[in-house]
Design an enzyme around this catalytic site. Structure first.
Site, short mmCIF file in Angstrom:
data_model
loop_
_atom_site.label_atom_id
_atom_site.label_comp_id
_atom_site.label_asym_id
_atom_site.label_seq_id
_atom_site.Cartn_x
_atom_site.Cartn_y
_atom_site.Cartn_z
N SER A 311 -15.35 3.34 -49.77
CA SER A 311 -16.57 3.94 -50.26
C SER A 311 -16.39 5.43 -50.58
O SER A 311 -15.75 5.78 -51.56
CB SER A 311 -17.68 3.72 -49.22
OG SER A 311 -18.94 4.03 -49.74
N ASP A 322 -7.60 11.19 -60.50
CA ASP A 322 -7.91 11.33 -61.92
C ASP A 322 -7.72 12.76 -62.43
O ASP A 322 -7.34 12.97 -63.58
CB ASP A 322 -9.34 10.86 -62.20
CG ASP A 322 -9.47 9.35 -62.18
OD1 ASP A 322 -8.45 8.68 -61.98
OD2 ASP A 322 -10.60 8.84 -62.36
N LYS A 336 -14.78 -0.64 -52.33
CA LYS A 336 -16.25 -0.67 -52.32
C LYS A 336 -16.75 0.38 -53.31
O LYS A 336 -16.78 1.57 -53.02
CB LYS A 336 -16.81 -0.39 -50.94
CG LYS A 336 -18.33 -0.46 -50.93
CD LYS A 336 -18.91 -0.21 -49.55
CE LYS A 336 -20.43 -0.33 -49.60
NZ LYS A 336 -21.06 0.71 -50.43
#
Length: 403
Positions: A311, A322, A336
């Site tokens: 999460s 990224d 999740k």
């Protein structure tokens, strides 16, 4: 490794693979939401007007009154709770859960930073659905009672737990200070059954621990993303910088998640200007969380993750990956990629419901997939070799090559 000393009362228990956006609905908002739902033609919105269903409920109630051996022990509140919980469970979504007034109070208290519990961090295993103790905090009630990291909880008092929602398990374990809770666990490879009586105590959320390792490499362990975690993380970063930190390892292994806002604010301390995470609901409405200033961490950075990093941990990991701020090391994360909202109702109860998906800065939804590390390393631990940790060893190697 010389550990930085931090104040600690008794540890903490609150841990969840859930990322929560807490929403309280006042009278005006309740009306607006109810109007929208009443206009819907979905099956769920029409249940209250289904005469056949209401008649069947009355029939079942009469049969229970007439036939059920222990009907005299039932209470109206228990039956109502069962109906509401069953309604939520019928969604087939393990993250959509109904909480009664007591459970709701305990759920919200768990994010306050100080509450009554046993001092252990829990998570749900992805493959088995079982509840595992990830960490037992020093000098906590759990440690004093004999619970250990790795124990699998299968029963709390009279409540049996096979798989399901971690928040419900936490509500069973927590309670008033000074009261006892009986916890039954499986331990070790042979799944030996053990039982422990733990006396609850006031515990403080110590979610960040930091230290300076060899060659000026800083280490920050984040056990979860609670409301207090941002300040602890910020303090740890500043303290390591004062010690002339050359590189940094952020350890999110076993971190089950927590607050979205906390995670975003922590990432603003180490990311360049730009997207951090975005969400999209069922109507296609998107919400973007961005870093408005450039705070890119310019030193070598490694983020350690494993299959229980979930999460909010995955939001953190995905943003670092990224933006190419650091190297991700370990195993593929939990997977999740959805957000829950807790909707408080007038009677003190609440409904936690899945409301949206979230996306990494590159636009990827990781739900059910997780995030693959840049460098995959299986965890190997040997206490006889100075607490040898294969993933930590690789993280140190990567940073040293960049120094």
């Amino acid at each position: 490794m010389e550990k930085k000393k931090r104040s600690f009362k008794s540890g903490m228990l609150y841990g969840s693979v859930l990322m929560l956006l807490v929403v309280f609905i006042g009278s005006g908002l309740v009306k607006a939401v109810s109007t929208k739902y009443n206009q819907s033609h979905s099956v769920a919105s029409q249940i209250g007007n289904d005469k056949e269903m209401n008649n069947k409920l009355k029939l079942l109630g009469k049969l229970i009154d007439d036939q059920y051996l222990y009907s005299d022990k039932l209470t109206k509140e228990e039956i109502e709770d069962g109906i509401y919980k069953g309604f939520a469970e019928s969604m087939g979504d393990p993250y959509t859960v109904y909480y009664n007034e007591k459970e709701t109070k305990e759920l919200f208290e768990s994010t306050s930073g100080e509450f009554s519990g046993i001092g252990a961090l829990l998570s749900i295993e992805l493959k088995t659905g079982l509840a595992r103790i990830n960490k037992v905090y020093e000098d906590s009630p759990a440690e004093k009672a004999g619970l250990k990291a790795g124990d699998i909880i299968y029963q709390v008092d009279e409540h049996e737990f096979t798989s399901g929602d971690l928040s419900e398990l936490v509500s069973w374990v927590r309670g008033e200070e000074g009261t006892d809770v009986t916890i039954k666990v499986y331990r070790g490879e042979n799944l030996e059954k053990k039982e422990f009586k733990v006396t609850r105590a006031i515990v403080q959320a110590i979610t960040v621990n930091s230290s300076m390792m060899e060659d000026g490499i800083g280490y920050i362990l984040v056990s979860e993303f609670d409301t207090v975690t941002y300040e602890q993380f910020k303090e740890a970063l500043e303290d390591l910088e004062k010690q002339d930190m050359k590189g940094l390892i952020i350890d999110l292994r076993g971190n089950p998640g927590g607050s979205l806002d906390t995670t975003v604010n922590m990432l603003k301390l180490i990311l360049p200007k730009g997207m951090i995470v975005s969400t999209k609901d069922k109507n296609g409405k998107t919400e973007e969380y961005k870093n408005e200033d450039d705070h890119k961490f310019e030193k070598p950075l490694v983020v350690l993750v494993d299959e229980n990093s979930a999460s909010a941990s995955e939001i953190f990991t995905g943003a670092v990956k990224d933006h190419k701020v650091g190297t991700i090391v370990g195993k593929t994360t939990y997977g999740k990629g959805i957000v829950q909202s807790i909707i408080g109702l007038k009677d003190g109860s609440s409904l936690k419901v899945t409301i949206s998906e979230y996306f990494t800065p590159s636009g990827e939804c990781i739900h059910g997939k997780g995030i693959d590390p840049d460098v995959k390393v299986d965890f190997k631990f040997d206490p006889e070799k100075e607490k040898y940790d294969s993933q930590m060893k690789k993280a140190l190697e990567i940073i040293k090559k960049q120094l």
